[in-house]
Design an enzyme around this catalytic site. Sequence first.
Site, PDB file in Angstrom:
ATOM      1  N   ASP A  48      67.161-114.208  68.681  1.00  0.00           N
ATOM      2  CA  ASP A  48      67.627-113.250  69.633  1.00  0.00           C
ATOM      3  C   ASP A  48      67.387-113.681  71.165  1.00  0.00           C
ATOM      4  O   ASP A  48      67.748-112.773  71.771  1.00  0.00           O
ATOM      5  CB  ASP A  48      67.101-111.801  69.241  1.00  0.00           C
ATOM      6  CG  ASP A  48      65.753-111.845  68.908  1.00  0.00           C
ATOM      7  OD1 ASP A  48      65.091-112.833  69.036  1.00  0.00           O
ATOM      8  OD2 ASP A  48      65.204-110.566  69.233  1.00  0.00           O
ATOM      9  N   HIS A  75      63.032-117.785  68.925  1.00  0.00           N
ATOM     10  CA  HIS A  75      63.641-116.728  67.896  1.00  0.00           C
ATOM     11  C   HIS A  75      65.085-116.535  68.404  1.00  0.00           C
ATOM     12  O   HIS A  75      65.360-116.622  69.528  1.00  0.00           O
ATOM     13  CB  HIS A  75      62.988-115.545  67.752  1.00  0.00           C
ATOM     14  CG  HIS A  75      61.814-115.575  66.912  1.00  0.00           C
ATOM     15  ND1 HIS A  75      60.622-114.613  66.972  1.00  0.00           N
ATOM     16  CD2 HIS A  75      61.696-116.332  65.786  1.00  0.00           C
ATOM     17  CE1 HIS A  75      59.900-115.051  65.872  1.00  0.00           C
ATOM     18  NE2 HIS A  75      60.488-115.781  65.339  1.00  0.00           N
TER      19      HIS A  75
END
Length: 308
Positions: A66, A64
Amino acid sequence: MNLEAFVLGCGGMMPLPYRYLTSVLLRRDGDLFLFDAGEGTQISLRRLNLKWKKINAIFVSHTHADHVTGIPGLLMLSSQVDRNEPLYIYGPPKTAEYIESSRKVLDMYINYPVIVKEITAPCTVHEGSDFYIRAFPLQHTKTCVGYTLEELDRPGEFNPDAARKLNVPCGPLWSKLQSGEPVTASDGTVVRPEQVLGAKRSGRKFSYVTDTLYLPSIANEVKGSDLLICEGMFADDVADQALEKKHMTARQAAVIAKDAGVKKLGLIHYSPRYTDYDLTVLLEQAKTVFPETVLTKDRMTFDIPYEE
């Protein structure tokens, strides 16, 4: 031997002016191990004056954005200095594709080996002469893994008086005994290490867990950690959202810490819905279960000493 953990960012989903995205650097004497690298990782490295060019390995929990958007900048930055040592990158499937596509699209100039190894099952992914780093499965919306660094047991304390009584002269023979080798004393007898060493002393353990549903199995993986850095993304009142998004509440992180018998829990990966003031709610809920809980903040440092 020093073991220190530096929280480079503690936020989840999006960077905030006062909270960068999740990343933790572990320094073990000359070795530097980076766990995830969200936006802002380079800034915190600079502000802490950490020698980022010496990073040995990057451990990705999942792909992901982030957790990985800080990696391309680190790869390019490391090409601006003299570096011959390889950089190892470990992560679940898609990690290699992300690294390769980033290099291709950004036309990166890389003048050192980058070795990417994908994790498909629980295993030891990286090791040295006296430690190893293990990956284990978590449960998120993407394949996700947690990591532990565990040191091997250290020899017991050396007893000089016992060595002298056994006619082992001070010098190289003492060093051999301390390293676990039997030696021949001046009277011709063989002296074994256990005759002059105390009981073995345990090493230290660091664990990193983020982006997962609560799983009882996590406690077994992080059992006995001196420091557990674990996501506590949500408070109890939105536990249903945590379940839906496959994240944990702070209280659930504390349950893991308690069940695992860890020494200290550092919460991390907070939802951007919480201001720094609001985070006290997460801390209070966690501490009702596990009192030795702290809120991590950007650029917070943890010293991990040997057990006395």
